[in-house]
Enzyme design. Structure first.
Site, short mmCIF file in Angstrom:
data_model
loop_
_atom_site.label_atom_id
_atom_site.label_comp_id
_atom_site.label_asym_id
_atom_site.label_seq_id
_atom_site.Cartn_x
_atom_site.Cartn_y
_atom_site.Cartn_z
N CYS A 96 0.82 -1.23 0.00
CA CYS A 96 0.00 0.00 0.00
C CYS A 96 0.85 1.28 0.00
O CYS A 96 1.45 1.59 -1.01
CB CYS A 96 -0.97 -0.05 1.17
SG CYS A 96 -2.38 1.02 0.94
N HIS A 193 -3.56 -5.69 2.59
CA HIS A 193 -3.18 -5.80 4.01
C HIS A 193 -3.78 -7.11 4.54
O HIS A 193 -4.35 -7.90 3.80
CB HIS A 193 -3.81 -4.64 4.80
CG HIS A 193 -3.28 -3.30 4.46
ND1 HIS A 193 -1.98 -2.93 4.66
CD2 HIS A 193 -3.89 -2.21 3.92
CE1 HIS A 193 -1.81 -1.67 4.27
NE2 HIS A 193 -2.95 -1.21 3.82
N1 GLN Z 1 -2.08 6.83 2.52
C1 GLN Z 1 -2.22 5.96 1.34
C2 GLN Z 1 -3.67 5.95 0.81
O1 GLN Z 1 -4.58 6.28 1.53
C3 GLN Z 1 -1.82 4.53 1.71
C4 GLN Z 1 -2.74 3.91 2.75
C5 GLN Z 1 -2.20 2.57 3.26
O2 GLN Z 1 -0.98 2.36 3.33
N2 GLN Z 1 -3.13 1.67 3.64
O3 GLN Z 1 -3.87 5.56 -0.33
#
Ligand code: GLN
Length: 241
Positions: A96, A193
């Site tokens: 992510c 995740h």
């Molecule tokens: N901040 C980034 C987004 O919202 C990544 C979020 C994350 O790592 N889950 O896309």
């Protein structure tokens, strides 16, 4: 059997850790140890130097935009070192927010565009909605990956860049092109995740095998009793987005 060792670098372990991605580190280390492979994990923090030849696998987890802004400034200073590491065959698994920073840039909803490492021909822009929910992915080899996504960023891959797989449940990279993640040489990025690897043991073993290749050549990993992991994988396959 000769003793192998696996050297894992956990980039920004104390910063990009809000989505439980440390479970990937635990899985890699334990699945290696179950095979008699001495897996060590080194947390690399802001400003800490490392040699590109030092590690076999680099892991970077996800984080909120504000953590990414701090990390991006530090990560870009390591661009040459990480690009060298990839050239030498090191594996990268990025989740992510970490994945987004492997591309050319990430433009969050608020604040300046974050320059990425460009180890991937990809870019990310903030979307107008958060993509949150279960995700199922079908890979070219017909294996599946399951996980949970929580991002607003939409990642678009360059035309010659291979995705990790096709989305069968959920949004994936951007909720538009039906693709999830990236698999570019030894560089893997994903929005999954969960954490990703405990419920996807086949993929964890693939990463370990690829990471061992760099210093040990082709190591065939002994099979494990993955009945619990695969039961969790099957259950996740039945979950709605
Ligand atoms: N901040 C980034 C987004 O919202 C990544 C979020 C994350 O790592 N889950 O896309």
């Amino acid at each position: 059997m000769p003793a192998h060792d696996l050297r894992i670098a956990h980039l920004y372990a104390h910063f990009l850790n809000i989505y439980g991605d440390r479970g990937n580190i635990i899985t890699l280390q334990q699945r290696a140890k179950w095979r008699g492979i001495d897996a060590t994990v080194t947390a690399i923090g802001l400003g800490e130097k490392f040699d590109p030849d030092q590690f076999d696998l680099y892991f970077i987890g996800g984080g909120q935009d504000k953590q990414q802004q701090v990390i991006a400034e530090d990560l870009i200073k390591r661009q040459d070192v990480i690009q060298d590491a990839v050239k030498q065959g090191a594996v990268i698994l990025a989740i992510c927010g970490g994945y987004q920073l492997l591309g050319h840039y990430y433009k969050p909803a608020q604040g300046d565009e974050l320059k990425g490492l460009s180890v991937l021909d990809a870019f990310t822009v903030a979307g107008d909605r958060r993509m949150i929910g279960n995700v199922t992915v079908k890979r070219d080899d017909q294996t599946t990956l399951v996980g949970f996504e929580n991002h607003s960023g939409k990642t678009f891959l360059g035309k010659d860049v291979k995705a990790l797989g096709k989305v069968t449940v959920g949004n994936g990279n951007n909720g538009e092109d039906g693709l999830e993640g990236v698999a570019s040489g030894s560089v893997y990025g994903t929005y999954l995740h969960g954490s990703l690897l405990p419920k996807n043991p086949h993929f964890a073993d693939r990463l370990i095998t690829e990471a061992l290749l760099r210093r040990h050549g082709n190591v065939v990993l002994a099979p494990l009793d993955d009945s619990i992991e695969l039961a969790a994988h099957q259950r996740a396959l039945s979950l709605p987005a």
